[in-house]
Design an enzyme around this catalytic site. Sequence first.
Site, PDB file in Angstrom:
ATOM      1  N   ASP A  93       2.001   8.284 -48.122  1.00  0.00           N
ATOM      2  CA  ASP A  93       2.466   9.388 -48.956  1.00  0.00           C
ATOM      3  C   ASP A  93       3.576   8.858 -49.862  1.00  0.00           C
ATOM      4  O   ASP A  93       3.957   7.684 -49.785  1.00  0.00           O
ATOM      5  CB  ASP A  93       2.899  10.580 -48.098  1.00  0.00           C
ATOM      6  CG  ASP A  93       4.043  10.244 -47.165  1.00  0.00           C
ATOM      7  OD1 ASP A  93       4.635   9.151 -47.285  1.00  0.00           O
ATOM      8  OD2 ASP A  93       4.354  11.070 -46.295  1.00  0.00           O
ATOM      9  N   SER A  94       4.121   9.723 -50.714  1.00  0.00           N
ATOM     10  CA  SER A  94       5.087   9.255 -51.715  1.00  0.00           C
ATOM     11  C   SER A  94       6.506   9.211 -51.173  1.00  0.00           C
ATOM     12  O   SER A  94       7.406   8.684 -51.822  1.00  0.00           O
ATOM     13  CB  SER A  94       5.064  10.205 -52.910  1.00  0.00           C
ATOM     14  OG  SER A  94       5.606  11.456 -52.511  1.00  0.00           O
ATOM     15  N   GLY A  96       8.085  11.945 -50.820  1.00  0.00           N
ATOM     16  CA  GLY A  96       8.651  13.201 -51.300  1.00  0.00           C
ATOM     17  C   GLY A  96       8.688  14.286 -50.239  1.00  0.00           C
ATOM     18  O   GLY A  96       9.710  14.948 -50.054  1.00  0.00           O
ATOM     19  N   ASP A 147       5.734  13.944 -55.973  1.00  0.00           N
ATOM     20  CA  ASP A 147       5.663  15.332 -56.424  1.00  0.00           C
ATOM     21  C   ASP A 147       6.872  16.093 -55.885  1.00  0.00           C
ATOM     22  O   ASP A 147       7.559  15.608 -54.989  1.00  0.00           O
ATOM     23  CB  ASP A 147       4.361  16.002 -55.945  1.00  0.00           C
ATOM     24  CG  ASP A 147       4.208  15.947 -54.433  1.00  0.00           C
ATOM     25  OD1 ASP A 147       4.887  15.110 -53.784  1.00  0.00           O
ATOM     26  OD2 ASP A 147       3.407  16.718 -53.884  1.00  0.00           O
ATOM     27  N   ASP A 281      -5.192  14.842 -43.483  1.00  0.00           N
ATOM     28  CA  ASP A 281      -4.277  14.248 -42.516  1.00  0.00           C
ATOM     29  C   ASP A 281      -3.507  15.377 -41.874  1.00  0.00           C
ATOM     30  O   ASP A 281      -3.299  16.424 -42.508  1.00  0.00           O
ATOM     31  CB  ASP A 281      -3.274  13.301 -43.188  1.00  0.00           C
ATOM     32  CG  ASP A 281      -2.107  14.050 -43.795  1.00  0.00           C
ATOM     33  OD1 ASP A 281      -1.053  14.152 -43.126  1.00  0.00           O
ATOM     34  OD2 ASP A 281      -2.240  14.580 -44.920  1.00  0.00           O
ATOM     35  N   CYS A 319     -17.242  16.241 -23.402  1.00  0.00           N
ATOM     36  CA  CYS A 319     -16.622  15.206 -24.232  1.00  0.00           C
ATOM     37  C   CYS A 319     -16.867  13.818 -23.661  1.00  0.00           C
ATOM     38  O   CYS A 319     -16.842  13.614 -22.449  1.00  0.00           O
ATOM     39  CB  CYS A 319     -15.113  15.481 -24.326  1.00  0.00           C
ATOM     40  SG  CYS A 319     -14.220  14.249 -25.285  1.00  0.00           S
ATOM     41  N   CYS A 321     -15.030  11.064 -24.532  1.00  0.00           N
ATOM     42  CA  CYS A 321     -13.886  10.167 -24.761  1.00  0.00           C
ATOM     43  C   CYS A 321     -13.454   9.492 -23.469  1.00  0.00           C
ATOM     44  O   CYS A 321     -13.822   9.917 -22.369  1.00  0.00           O
ATOM     45  CB  CYS A 321     -12.717  10.930 -25.399  1.00  0.00           C
ATOM     46  SG  CYS A 321     -11.666  11.818 -24.234  1.00  0.00           S
ATOM     47  N   CYS A 324     -11.743  11.928 -20.959  1.00  0.00           N
ATOM     48  CA  CYS A 324     -12.633  12.870 -20.276  1.00  0.00           C
ATOM     49  C   CYS A 324     -13.616  12.166 -19.338  1.00  0.00           C
ATOM     50  O   CYS A 324     -14.076  12.752 -18.364  1.00  0.00           O
ATOM     51  CB  CYS A 324     -13.382  13.734 -21.291  1.00  0.00           C
ATOM     52  SG  CYS A 324     -12.308  14.972 -22.067  1.00  0.00           S
ATOM     53  N   HIS A 350      -7.709  11.778 -26.419  1.00  0.00           N
ATOM     54  CA  HIS A 350      -8.678  12.879 -26.418  1.00  0.00           C
ATOM     55  C   HIS A 350      -8.637  13.670 -27.720  1.00  0.00           C
ATOM     56  O   HIS A 350      -9.675  13.937 -28.329  1.00  0.00           O
ATOM     57  CB  HIS A 350      -8.457  13.820 -25.235  1.00  0.00           C
ATOM     58  CG  HIS A 350      -9.286  15.059 -25.362  1.00  0.00           C
ATOM     59  ND1 HIS A 350     -10.626  15.078 -25.025  1.00  0.00           N
ATOM     60  CD2 HIS A 350      -9.009  16.285 -25.879  1.00  0.00           C
ATOM     61  CE1 HIS A 350     -11.123  16.268 -25.310  1.00  0.00           C
ATOM     62  NE2 HIS A 350     -10.166  17.023 -25.832  1.00  0.00           N
TER      63      HIS A 350
END
Lengths: 390, 390
Positions: A93-94, A96, A147, A281, A319, A321, A324, A350
């Site tokens: 990111d900037s 900001g 920004d 994100d 799940c 993962c 799990c 998870h």
Amino acid sequence: MASALDFRVTHVDGPARRGELMTAHGAVQTPAFMPVGTQGAVKAMTMRQLEDLGVEIVLANTYHLYLRPGDSRIARLGGLHRFMGWNRPILTDSGGYQVFSLAARRRVSDDGVWFRSHLDGSLHLLTPEKAVDIQAQLGSDIAMVLDECIAHPASDDEARVAMERTVRWARRGRERFQRVMESQRAPDGLLVSTPGQAQFGIVQGSIYPELREISARETVGVGFDAYAVGGLSVGEPIPLMYDIVERTAALLPANRPRYLMGTGTPGDLVECVARGIDLFDCVLPTRNARNGQLFTRQGRLNIKNAEFAEDGRPPDETCSCYTCRHFSRAYLRHLFHVGEMAGATLNTLHNLHFYLDTMRRIRDGIVFGSFETLRLEYQQTFPAEASQHG
Amino acid sequence: MASALDFRVTHVDGPARRGELMTAHGAVQTPAFMPVGTQGAVKAMTMRQLEDLGVEIVLANTYHLYLRPGDSRIARLGGLHRFMGWNRPILTDSGGYQVFSLAARRRVSDDGVWFRSHLDGSLHLLTPEKAVDIQAQLGSDIAMVLDECIAHPASDDEARVAMERTVRWARRGRERFQRVMESQRAPDGLLVSTPGQAQFGIVQGSIYPELREISARETVGVGFDAYAVGGLSVGEPIPLMYDIVERTAALLPANRPRYLMGTGTPGDLVECVARGIDLFDCVLPTRNARNGQLFTRQGRLNIKNAEFAEDGRPPDETCSCYTCRHFSRAYLRHLFHVGEMAGATLNTLHNLHFYLDTMRRIRDGIVFGSFETLRLEYQQTFPAEASQHG
């Protein structure tokens, strides 16, 4: 200058798009979710765990890395990828957003933002040019333009002033970026860590459609590699957020990826893809994991709850993962209660798996015509609820 | 009752032995180091990371697990292996050491130890029988008998009283263990989570050779599956510790593994193998990792130091661990300074790798006749320095 960023849309379903983004450090399948690696690490994760999860791109925060350990230091150590031991794409990111939300004091003018570090109170000036320089030294694959981020609610006038300033900053940021990237090494000895870096512009305008329209037109006029929708998920009602996303996405070039910054819940991901967003994100999966909240196909699960003390089932029985497949709710609750770091790690694994799996299902849905079915499922499982920007 | 524990010595080099220990959950190559998983997790590690490191056996603390989440709860959830998601061997201590070092208040009599929980002040009685029952419910592969742990320095009289009580407790603990293991399900509804559990006796006697001799004779007379040397690494001078280890090991049966509790530094491992020890545990590699101290072939390295701020080299240039293959000292220092959990994880991975690698080199040294060379190397790299019990 030709765009550093190759982007192909391979399938569409209404405004929803399935595509591939090619960066200097490889491809990203879109729509994509970027885990947040604030200080050069995704909290409670190693890079290997992220790779094993199939993470294709992470976000790192310029504000934090500028303050510690410093962008010049990272550049001298070979850039952020090498520093973090992460060879896949990175978006920065900037700075900001954190300056406006985290710094101790700040003063905005057309020049830029004067702020004091939240760590030691030291005084800094962040300008559109400086934000470019820092990110050039970090060497992310995608840099964001500076920004002005305003709080919600903001009046039409406040929002207009900030939006217009953001447009002026966009022109300066883009100019600086082109000069830095063309020269490879700016006059003041700036180190460009990733020559093929791309730069995204940011549309602001708060909740006001007419301001969003002006912002989109002017920002696209500057000519960035791609465009982000900023200034949302800051406390506004969810339906309003979705409405602004839909209107703004429609104003952005179809052949460039669209990034919705700082959003969101699992439901937000599906709803905003449906409105034309390609990149996301959010700190939600990682932060909530550390607070004991897990995302499952049945909804949210608070692992702290007493009801799980002798529950031998995994957090989500459907799940696949690592967490799990090997651990029970009872064990995860125990780890949380005794404060073992492994609890944060297993919960984060998870939640990130759940988010990445959501994105896989979204992409498949767009390709195979089942996206609307998935959307209905998520509307039922994750009714609209505010996420957290970060 | 035949021993639950098969142990074969395959090579010797003086008192040093290379062997294999077979437990209910598989084999352990000896000499072996056991990472400490106090509360059912090795701090900052997942079980997969331990497996990837080649960890063959972990230690878990009975005191902590008895208090939270409770041995009955763990038994109802299928035992400690299933609870932790760890299918390899586990050794549990008796709880005694933590009662003597951590509990808020305690009163020892021949019955056992009354103590108050360090968590909530609740009152508990730990007896030799109770220590057996708790560990039967946890279902470790190796259970330790309850002993009385005294501080250093202790007078001859204090040490004698505690040692004699330890012998009486050993007889009661062994008797209870045999009854529990033969019945599989004790009269009071005790759940035996691992039927093939073995039980080790513990030799006490502080720094007094004559007390150690009595303790060893009497404890061996009880007839355990194997024997531990307790009461060391509690502040006594290192050469004295080595001397007591040497004398005590020589008094223990050659066909049974010997476990030195709570030790030690890398140098201690080599020196005590040279005196006949087969098993070790210590919090040093994991605790020091979290404090930023790394063990390398060049000695100890404090990653916090300013000198590493722009050091692009791995912690140990000769090391093949995940951390050293991917990350620089500069990055690890950064993670430590900003408080990222990944720092604790990466440092712990490295230190455990170093400890396990030390044990591999020790085992190879015994087999291939290079153990003395290795010992000289460690004497130079890790001059005698106190470790920390825990």
